[in-house]
Design a protein around this motif. Structure first.
Motif, PDB file in Angstrom:
ATOM      1  N   ASN A  22       1.061  -1.308  -0.139  1.00  0.00           N
ATOM      2  CA  ASN A  22      -0.398   0.334  -0.283  1.00  0.00           C
ATOM      3  C   ASN A  22       0.758   1.345  -0.283  1.00  0.00           C
ATOM      4  N   GLU A  23       2.060   1.226  -0.358  1.00  0.00           N
ATOM      5  CA  GLU A  23       2.845   1.945  -0.432  1.00  0.00           C
ATOM      6  C   GLU A  23       2.977   3.234   1.026  1.00  0.00           C
ATOM      7  N   GLN A  24       2.549   2.491   2.208  1.00  0.00           N
ATOM      8  CA  GLN A  24       3.297   3.268   3.052  1.00  0.00           C
ATOM      9  C   GLN A  24       4.556   2.765   3.671  1.00  0.00           C
ATOM     10  N   TYR A  25       4.836   3.758   4.756  1.00  0.00           N
ATOM     11  CA  TYR A  25       5.921   2.416   5.337  1.00  0.00           C
ATOM     12  C   TYR A  25       6.106   3.450   6.507  1.00  0.00           C
ATOM     13  N   ALA A  26       7.587   2.761   7.571  1.00  0.00           N
ATOM     14  CA  ALA A  26       6.841   2.603   9.104  1.00  0.00           C
ATOM     15  C   ALA A  26       8.004   4.008   9.334  1.00  0.00           C
ATOM     16  N   VAL A  27       8.315   4.939  10.573  1.00  0.00           N
ATOM     17  CA  VAL A  27       9.503   5.504  10.592  1.00  0.00           C
ATOM     18  C   VAL A  27       9.510   5.294  12.208  1.00  0.00           C
ATOM     19  N   PHE A  28      10.784   5.634  13.300  1.00  0.00           N
ATOM     20  CA  PHE A  28      10.233   5.972  14.269  1.00  0.00           C
ATOM     21  C   PHE A  28       9.909   7.382  14.828  1.00  0.00           C
ATOM     22  N   GLU A  29       9.561   7.207  15.889  1.00  0.00           N
ATOM     23  CA  GLU A  29       9.457   8.467  16.512  1.00  0.00           C
ATOM     24  C   GLU A  29      10.490   9.038  17.751  1.00  0.00           C
ATOM     25  N   ASN A  30      11.675   9.861  17.400  1.00  0.00           N
ATOM     26  CA  ASN A  30      12.452   9.233  18.776  1.00  0.00           C
ATOM     27  C   ASN A  30      12.580  10.411  19.313  1.00  0.00           C
ATOM     28  N   THR A 116      12.584  13.619  16.413  1.00  0.00           N
ATOM     29  CA  THR A 116      12.827  12.909  15.064  1.00  0.00           C
ATOM     30  C   THR A 116      12.605  12.265  14.754  1.00  0.00           C
ATOM     31  N   TYR A 117      12.234  11.654  13.171  1.00  0.00           N
ATOM     32  CA  TYR A 117      11.280  11.376  12.954  1.00  0.00           C
ATOM     33  C   TYR A 117      12.132  10.213  11.374  1.00  0.00           C
ATOM     34  N   TRP A 118      12.830   8.823  11.665  1.00  0.00           N
ATOM     35  CA  TRP A 118      13.791   8.314  10.746  1.00  0.00           C
ATOM     36  C   TRP A 118      13.006   6.910  10.299  1.00  0.00           C
ATOM     37  N   LYS A 119      13.367   7.490   8.833  1.00  0.00           N
ATOM     38  CA  LYS A 119      12.865   6.219   7.918  1.00  0.00           C
ATOM     39  C   LYS A 119      13.986   4.495   7.679  1.00  0.00           C
ATOM     40  N   PHE A 120      13.314   4.477   7.431  1.00  0.00           N
ATOM     41  CA  PHE A 120      14.417   2.736   7.128  1.00  0.00           C
ATOM     42  C   PHE A 120      14.807   2.390   6.112  1.00  0.00           C
ATOM     43  N   ASN A 121      15.845   2.091   5.467  1.00  0.00           N
ATOM     44  CA  ASN A 121      16.665   1.970   4.155  1.00  0.00           C
ATOM     45  C   ASN A 121      16.686   0.451   4.458  1.00  0.00           C
ATOM     46  N   SER A 122      15.592  -0.330   3.753  1.00  0.00           N
ATOM     47  CA  SER A 122      16.070  -1.989   4.312  1.00  0.00           C
ATOM     48  C   SER A 122      17.680  -2.975   2.741  1.00  0.00           C
ATOM     49  N   GLY A 123      17.170  -1.967   1.959  1.00  0.00           N
ATOM     50  CA  GLY A 123      18.017  -2.608   1.287  1.00  0.00           C
ATOM     51  C   GLY A 123      20.033  -2.109   1.165  1.00  0.00           C
ATOM     52  N   LEU A 124      19.931  -1.243   2.919  1.00  0.00           N
ATOM     53  CA  LEU A 124      20.838  -0.791   2.992  1.00  0.00           C
ATOM     54  C   LEU A 124      21.321  -1.237   4.187  1.00  0.00           C
ATOM     55  N   SER A 125      21.010  -2.070   4.882  1.00  0.00           N
ATOM     56  CA  SER A 125      20.544  -2.197   6.169  1.00  0.00           C
ATOM     57  C   SER A 125      20.645  -3.840   6.829  1.00  0.00           C
ATOM     58  N   ASN A 126      21.276  -4.411   7.223  1.00  0.00           N
ATOM     59  CA  ASN A 126      21.089  -5.991   7.365  1.00  0.00           C
ATOM     60  C   ASN A 126      20.391  -6.611   9.068  1.00  0.00           C
ATOM     61  N   PHE A 127      20.048  -7.249   9.069  1.00  0.00           N
ATOM     62  CA  PHE A 127      19.015  -7.519   9.951  1.00  0.00           C
ATOM     63  C   PHE A 127      18.708  -9.270  10.137  1.00  0.00           C
ATOM     64  N   ALA A 128      19.509  -9.692   9.409  1.00  0.00           N
ATOM     65  CA  ALA A 128      19.748 -10.803   8.835  1.00  0.00           C
ATOM     66  C   ALA A 128      19.567 -12.438   9.818  1.00  0.00           C
ATOM     67  N   LYS A 129      19.263 -11.602  11.213  1.00  0.00           N
ATOM     68  CA  LYS A 129      19.113 -12.716  12.716  1.00  0.00           C
ATOM     69  C   LYS A 129      18.344 -12.259  13.646  1.00  0.00           C
ATOM     70  N   ASP A 130      17.573 -12.713  14.502  1.00  0.00           N
ATOM     71  CA  ASP A 130      16.775 -11.766  15.672  1.00  0.00           C
ATOM     72  C   ASP A 130      18.517 -11.298  16.667  1.00  0.00           C
ATOM     73  N   PHE A 131      17.606 -10.661  17.453  1.00  0.00           N
ATOM     74  CA  PHE A 131      19.553  -9.889  18.193  1.00  0.00           C
ATOM     75  C   PHE A 131      17.569  -9.397  19.512  1.00  0.00           C
TER      76      PHE A 131
END
Length: 256
Positions: A22-30, A116-131
């Motif tokens: 749906n072309e929505q993306y999530a952000v963090f409120e910091n 601040t509000y931050w948008k995640f860039n999945s293609g530049l990140s690595n969350f390959a495992k639970d942590f």
């Protein structure tokens, strides 16, 4: 490798996933929270109770971090998310919630604040495992005006090296949704690690970068990065479980 005020505090984070359907993306409120120096205990007690009552479940769950270095040392990051922008309309904001926040948290704070509000860039990140969230190294970069496109291309080069040479390292790349040309926080690279000894390890990043891009690869990258950026600020954030609504466990799917 490594701020009216009432309204700010009601809508106080780190960052998020994209919903391609749906072309929505999530952000963090910091939200940057600064306790009065002589009221830290009251501030922490009020913050802990508030988060555990109103922000203990997703999508409005909150984690709190203590900033351990730099000009913001002694302050706290109140991080809600990841959450789509549309969900913010339905966030906890009734009288009980607001009164609790004002009377038990804001009451013990100073006016020195930020959000601040931050948008995640999945293609530049690595969350390959639970942590587990424990220690965060947050590197924030000031990107020159009109250089966002070059910045993203440069970060793609970094991502290639990271994914080839450091496949088990957990990190995220985030862009500021509401940046300012004055504050120097346009891009953030966040590393999640367990023990402080990690900070003293030699990552051999330059060596590995040159293995991927050639003998002069890093020199060429640094010349380009100098043209793109105006500096960097690094902060260590330490997760505060007793002040948070959410626990330390993060699943990889939460960050994809």
């Amino acid at each position: 490798m490594r701020k009216l005020m009432y309204l700010l505090f009601l809508i106080p984070m780190m960052v998020i996933a994209q919903d391609q359907s749906n072309e929505q993306y999530a952000v963090f409120e910091n939200a940057l929270l600064t306790p009065q120096p002589d009221k830290v205990q009251q501030f922490e007690q009020g913050l802990a109770a508030h988060n555990k009552k109103f922000h203990a479940t997703e999508p409005y769950g909150v984690r709190v971090y203590y900033i351990a270095n730099g000009p913001n040392v002694g302050k706290y990051i109140w991080a809600m998310g990841p959450i789509p922008w549309s969900a913010i309309d339905d966030r906890p904001a009734d009288k009980a919630h607001d009164d609790d926040w004002i009377n038990n948290v804001v009451k013990y704070m100073t006016a020195d604040s930020d959000q601040t509000y931050w948008k995640f860039n999945s293609g530049l990140s690595n969350f390959a495992k639970d942590f587990k969230v424990d220690n965060l190294l947050v590197d924030m970069y000031d990107i020159k005006r009109y250089e966002n496109e070059r910045m993203m291309k440069a970060m793609e080069k970094v991502a290639k090296v990271m994914k080839e040479k450091y496949p088990d390292m957990t990190y995220g790349v985030y862009t500021n949704e509401l940046p300012s040309t004055k504050d120097g926080r346009d891009l953030a690279m966040v590393f999640f690690f367990d023990e402080m000894g990690w900070m003293g390890e030699d990552s051999k990043f330059v060596e590995n970068y040159n293995q991927v891009y050639g003998e002069k690869g890093w020199d060429d990258f640094m010349k380009e990065w100098k043209e793109i950026s105006d500096g960097k600020q690094s902060e260590l954030w330490k997760y505060q479980p007793e002040l948070s609504g959410l626990g330390a466990d993060v699943t990889a799917s939460d960050r994809q």
